[in-house]
Design an enzyme around this catalytic site. Sequence first.
Site, PDB file in Angstrom:
ATOM      1  N   ASP A   1      64.946  45.680  29.644  1.00 21.09           N
ATOM      2  CA  ASP A   1      66.162  45.405  28.864  1.00 21.09           C
ATOM      3  C   ASP A   1      66.058  46.082  27.505  1.00 21.09           C
ATOM      4  O   ASP A   1      64.964  46.309  26.984  1.00 21.09           O
ATOM      5  CB  ASP A   1      66.425  43.903  28.759  1.00 21.09           C
ATOM      6  CG  ASP A   1      65.158  43.083  28.577  1.00 21.09           C
ATOM      7  OD1 ASP A   1      64.098  43.677  28.298  1.00 21.09           O
ATOM      8  OD2 ASP A   1      65.219  41.854  28.720  1.00 21.09           O
TER       9      ASP A   1
ATOM     10  N   GLU B   1      70.507  39.813  26.213  1.00 21.44           N
ATOM     11  CA  GLU B   1      70.665  38.615  25.373  1.00 21.44           C
ATOM     12  C   GLU B   1      72.090  38.095  25.433  1.00 21.44           C
ATOM     13  O   GLU B   1      72.374  36.980  25.023  1.00 21.44           O
ATOM     14  CB  GLU B   1      70.284  38.922  23.918  1.00 21.44           C
ATOM     15  CG  GLU B   1      68.832  39.346  23.707  1.00 21.44           C
ATOM     16  CD  GLU B   1      67.836  38.213  23.948  1.00 21.44           C
ATOM     17  OE1 GLU B   1      68.262  37.062  24.125  1.00 21.44           O
ATOM     18  OE2 GLU B   1      66.627  38.495  23.974  1.00 21.44           O
TER      19      GLU B   1
HETATM   20  C1  LIG Z   1      63.924  35.758  27.523  1.00 21.56           C
HETATM   21  C2  LIG Z   1      65.008  35.241  26.645  1.00 21.56           C
HETATM   22  O1  LIG Z   1      64.747  34.785  25.554  1.00 21.56           O
HETATM   23  N1  LIG Z   1      66.256  35.343  27.135  1.00 21.56           N
HETATM   24  C3  LIG Z   1      67.386  34.787  26.462  1.00 21.56           C
HETATM   25  C4  LIG Z   1      68.616  34.965  27.328  1.00 21.56           C
HETATM   26  C5  LIG Z   1      69.865  34.510  26.617  1.00 21.56           C
HETATM   27  C6  LIG Z   1      70.959  34.081  27.504  1.00 21.56           C
HETATM   28  C7  LIG Z   1      72.188  33.613  26.779  1.00 21.56           C
HETATM   29  N2  LIG Z   1      72.527  34.345  25.573  1.00 21.56           N
HETATM   30  C8  LIG Z   1      72.039  32.130  26.448  1.00 21.56           C
HETATM   31  O2  LIG Z   1      71.659  31.798  25.324  1.00 21.56           O
HETATM   32  O3  LIG Z   1      72.319  31.285  27.314  1.00 21.56           O
HETATM   33  C9  LIG Z   1      67.164  33.317  26.178  1.00 21.56           C
HETATM   34  O4  LIG Z   1      67.691  32.839  25.148  1.00 21.56           O
HETATM   35  O5  LIG Z   1      66.476  32.612  26.934  1.00 21.56           O
END
Ligand SMILES: CC(=O)N[C@@H](CCC[C@H](N)C(=O)O)C(=O)O
Length: 370
Positions: free
Chosen positions: A67, A126
């Site tokens: 990513d 993200e």
């Molecule tokens: C690995 C990681 O930290 N991924 C993010 C993915 C975000 C998804 C979305 N913006 C949300 O907040 O639901 C995470 O915050 O886990």
Amino acid sequence: MLNLQQIRRDLHRIPELGFQEIKTQQYLLSTIDQIKTDRVSVQLWKTGILVFVAGREPEKTIGFRADIDGLPITENTNLPFSSEHSGRMHACGHDFHMTIALGTLEQVIEQPINDNCLFVFQPAEEGPGGALPLLQSSEFNKWRPDLIFALHVAPELPVGTVSSKPGLLFANTSELFLDFIGKGGHAAYPHLTKDMTVAASSFVVQMQQIVSRNINPLESAVVTIGKMESGFVQNAISEHARLEGTIRTQHPQAIQTVKSQIEKIVHGFEIAYDCSIQVDYGANYYQVYNETAFVNQFKDMIKSSKITYKDAAAAMTGEDFGYMLKDIPGFMFWLGVNASFGLHHAQLNPDEAALDVGVEAVIRTIQCFS
Ligand SMILES: CC(=O)N[C@@H](CCC[C@H](N)C(=O)O)C(=O)O
């Protein structure tokens, strides 16, 4: 030979939000151009890039996804290569993910393997989510891999370590945006207003009971509000408040349970605070669910190398890579980067010694599955 530390630092300076990764895409493209041969085909998809490397005697295509987006966080590391983009930071290690993908790509180009490889530089992990639309695109499907894997940096693990588990690795997620619309006025006349600071504050506290009273205690769920905004000045009552957060659950159906409880509280608050509340769930990600056979093969392969393998526990982090694993066999693993501050922290400073370990783990994985 690519200088991975320099690449990581260059990318770290230019973090961009999802689907705005213009400079990042340019940088990646110019680096790929330096190492490309006639075995390599490059295809743009929005702000992402797909790189296909033809194998010597291909029977299948092995995908690796990195990513590429940053976060809306103001960096506070004081590193000489800190973010040059105000309010933006690679605070989730995607600068590492991209660099490791480039380092591996270089090795696969120099020493081609039997099978084809697809390197996926994917935007918007993200938010709002690049994996799902990418999976549905003709660009991706032209080179659709038969199996795919990805890694994520893990600040709490030492350098030289990788970690994974069969089954659930990351949670189901949904973003959450709430707008409270009331009536503003002078701070001294609260009885003539509908105060949205009070309503939103109370809502945050009320929401904390959703998980404890509605989710089976033997299962997991999280509701977090990460951002709260209300009002303009200390002596006026706010007519608009906004909450931004995220819902995480161990089971896909539990997301619905949480959402339906939020909606019940919204309804009650609209009556109690005489206001209107708009709810938007933003991006939703499917769980990262690892295929057992792949994880076992990966674990055995790592154990025969200098890298240490640790069994992981499931985490409530989210990843749109979950959509790829829903469609394509594969798995995800953590890569230790030994940092004192965690993911999404303004002082996150992963150890660059993990870059070479990452490349070694990825190249060995490709060879192991080829
Ligand atoms: C690995 C990681 O930290 N991924 C993010 C993915 C975000 C998804 C979305 N913006 C949300 O907040 O639901 C995470 O915050 O886990």
